[in-house]
Write a protein that holds these residues in place. Sequence first.
Motif, PDB file in Angstrom:
ATOM      1  N   ILE A 103    -131.700  11.245  -4.919  1.00 55.83           N
ATOM      2  CA  ILE A 103    -131.138  10.567  -3.741  1.00 55.83           C
ATOM      3  C   ILE A 103    -130.019  11.421  -3.139  1.00 55.83           C
ATOM      4  O   ILE A 103    -128.986  11.637  -3.781  1.00 55.83           O
ATOM      5  N   PRO A 104    -130.212  11.928  -1.908  1.00 60.12           N
ATOM      6  CA  PRO A 104    -129.151  12.751  -1.309  1.00 60.12           C
ATOM      7  C   PRO A 104    -127.955  11.908  -0.856  1.00 60.12           C
ATOM      8  O   PRO A 104    -128.099  10.712  -0.574  1.00 60.12           O
ATOM      9  N   ASP A 105    -126.811  12.579  -0.796  1.00 56.31           N
ATOM     10  CA  ASP A 105    -125.613  11.904  -0.296  1.00 56.31           C
ATOM     11  C   ASP A 105    -125.862  11.482   1.151  1.00 56.31           C
ATOM     12  O   ASP A 105    -126.444  12.241   1.936  1.00 56.31           O
ATOM     13  N   GLY A 106    -125.475  10.283   1.488  1.00 56.58           N
ATOM     14  CA  GLY A 106    -125.633   9.785   2.852  1.00 56.58           C
ATOM     15  C   GLY A 106    -127.013   9.194   3.133  1.00 56.58           C
ATOM     16  O   GLY A 106    -127.313   8.809   4.268  1.00 56.58           O
ATOM     17  N   ALA A 107    -127.860   9.096   2.104  1.00 54.24           N
ATOM     18  CA  ALA A 107    -129.249   8.639   2.318  1.00 54.24           C
ATOM     19  C   ALA A 107    -129.342   7.147   2.640  1.00 54.24           C
ATOM     20  O   ALA A 107    -128.548   6.338   2.138  1.00 54.24           O
ATOM     21  N   ASP A 130    -122.739   8.344  -1.237  1.00 49.16           N
ATOM     22  CA  ASP A 130    -122.685   7.236  -0.317  1.00 49.16           C
ATOM     23  C   ASP A 130    -124.127   6.926   0.097  1.00 49.16           C
ATOM     24  O   ASP A 130    -124.807   7.795   0.641  1.00 49.16           O
ATOM     25  N   VAL A 131    -124.636   5.728  -0.202  1.00 45.60           N
ATOM     26  CA  VAL A 131    -126.006   5.399   0.234  1.00 45.60           C
ATOM     27  C   VAL A 131    -126.052   4.036   0.910  1.00 45.60           C
ATOM     28  O   VAL A 131    -125.203   3.182   0.668  1.00 45.60           O
ATOM     29  N   LYS A 132    -127.060   3.904   1.758  1.00 42.69           N
ATOM     30  CA  LYS A 132    -127.300   2.619   2.418  1.00 42.69           C
ATOM     31  C   LYS A 132    -128.696   2.159   2.007  1.00 42.69           C
ATOM     32  O   LYS A 132    -129.566   2.991   1.752  1.00 42.69           O
ATOM     33  N   VAL A 133    -128.900   0.850   2.017  1.00 37.29           N
ATOM     34  CA  VAL A 133    -130.218   0.342   1.613  1.00 37.29           C
ATOM     35  C   VAL A 133    -130.764  -0.620   2.660  1.00 37.29           C
ATOM     36  O   VAL A 133    -130.034  -1.444   3.210  1.00 37.29           O
ATOM     37  N   ILE A 156    -122.627  -1.970  -2.222  1.00 38.61           N
ATOM     38  CA  ILE A 156    -123.529  -1.095  -1.463  1.00 38.61           C
ATOM     39  C   ILE A 156    -123.880  -1.735  -0.112  1.00 38.61           C
ATOM     40  O   ILE A 156    -124.135  -2.942  -0.031  1.00 38.61           O
ATOM     41  N   ASP A 157    -123.906  -0.912   0.912  1.00 40.53           N
ATOM     42  CA  ASP A 157    -124.247  -1.371   2.266  1.00 40.53           C
ATOM     43  C   ASP A 157    -125.738  -1.697   2.303  1.00 40.53           C
ATOM     44  O   ASP A 157    -126.581  -0.808   2.146  1.00 40.53           O
ATOM     45  N   VAL A 158    -126.085  -2.961   2.485  1.00 36.76           N
ATOM     46  CA  VAL A 158    -127.504  -3.351   2.447  1.00 36.76           C
ATOM     47  C   VAL A 158    -127.861  -4.272   3.612  1.00 36.76           C
ATOM     48  O   VAL A 158    -127.080  -5.143   3.984  1.00 36.76           O
ATOM     49  N   HIS A 159    -129.030  -4.014   4.195  1.00 37.54           N
ATOM     50  CA  HIS A 159    -129.566  -4.884   5.245  1.00 37.54           C
ATOM     51  C   HIS A 159    -130.913  -5.422   4.778  1.00 37.54           C
ATOM     52  O   HIS A 159    -131.728  -4.663   4.248  1.00 37.54           O
ATOM     53  N   ASP A 174    -134.421   7.677   4.758  1.00 37.23           N
ATOM     54  CA  ASP A 174    -134.613   9.021   4.197  1.00 37.23           C
ATOM     55  C   ASP A 174    -135.622   9.024   3.057  1.00 37.23           C
ATOM     56  O   ASP A 174    -136.248  10.038   2.779  1.00 37.23           O
ATOM     57  N   LEU A 175    -135.743   7.906   2.393  1.00 32.24           N
ATOM     58  CA  LEU A 175    -136.695   7.825   1.288  1.00 32.24           C
ATOM     59  C   LEU A 175    -136.979   6.364   0.950  1.00 32.24           C
ATOM     60  O   LEU A 175    -136.203   5.477   1.301  1.00 32.24           O
ATOM     61  N   VAL A 176    -138.103   6.180   0.275  1.00 33.25           N
ATOM     62  CA  VAL A 176    -138.452   4.832  -0.219  1.00 33.25           C
ATOM     63  C   VAL A 176    -138.350   4.873  -1.738  1.00 33.25           C
ATOM     64  O   VAL A 176    -138.742   5.863  -2.364  1.00 33.25           O
ATOM     65  N   MET A 177    -137.777   3.825  -2.315  1.00 28.06           N
ATOM     66  CA  MET A 177    -137.734   3.730  -3.779  1.00 28.06           C
ATOM     67  C   MET A 177    -138.128   2.316  -4.193  1.00 28.06           C
ATOM     68  O   MET A 177    -137.495   1.348  -3.778  1.00 28.06           O
TER      69      MET A 177
END
Length: 279
Positions: A103-107, A130-133, A156-159, A174-177
């Motif tokens: 997971i990259p920073d800012g993803a 720092d990640v957003k979801v 964590i910032d989540v929507h 940026d990616l799906v997990m």
Amino acid sequence: MQIHKDKELEKAVEKIKSVKVQGAKEIAIFALKFLKKYAMKHGFGLRFEVASYVLEQTRPTAVVLHNCLEIVKREQKMSTFDKLIKQLETATKRLAKKGAKLIPDGATIMTHCHSGEAVATIKEATKKKDVKVIATLTEPLMQGVKTARELKRAGIDVHLIADSATGFFMRHVDLVMVGADALRVREPKGLVNKIGTFNIALAANYYKKPFYVTANSFKIDKRKKIIIEERPKEGLINIKGIKAYNPAFDITPWKFVTKIINEKEIINPEELVKKYGKD
Ligand code: MRU
């Protein structure tokens, strides 16, 4: 023996059926804890075998419990339960550490339903990055809400988004997990996960976004066949005279999966099938 009169077993089944206990790994741990007590009381004989079968069939698509019970049946020791529970718990911690590196920073990460393993990996990443979801609601049982709550609790910032909006939002992620119920290395091959996963994988493929699966190695599924659980129509919609389909899981062909992260390795689907699909 009258199974329907087995109140303690009925109670355990109900907890799984009603999704009070949910997530492939959590269900396996819950069932192993229950079955340990059960074996202490009733031994490893026919009654135990029936209870194991009943619990396994309560969520027949997921494979973790099945794989654990194969070991329990072979070893027939109380210590096996504790060993397996420990292995499952440790696996999550290990794979989370490995997966967090992807997971990259800012993803911005899109996830689906509730996977303890995906959530643990995302949380691990936020220790340094720092990640957003973006989490799907996951119709019809809205299991994505549990994911959003857990992530929010971790700061964590989540929507949340509707399941039908995954294609629309894919270009912003940026990616799906996601997690897994089973990793099929035999036909039908592919990732078995909550219904809607396949649609997300298609959208990720269209936008060339990596699609990662966090799944401990007990999820490798060598069963001859797989049952895709079909839940009651009323769980989806209850309109008199209108029929409905309500499958709980789908199978995403491996070509749409970028990597699988387990406690031992980060592996490509082709390698996984080659390594485990033979015997
Ligand atoms: O806790 P996990 O990672 O083992 O849970 C994963 C799953 O059970 C699946 O992703 C499932 O489809 C989600 S439904 C609760």
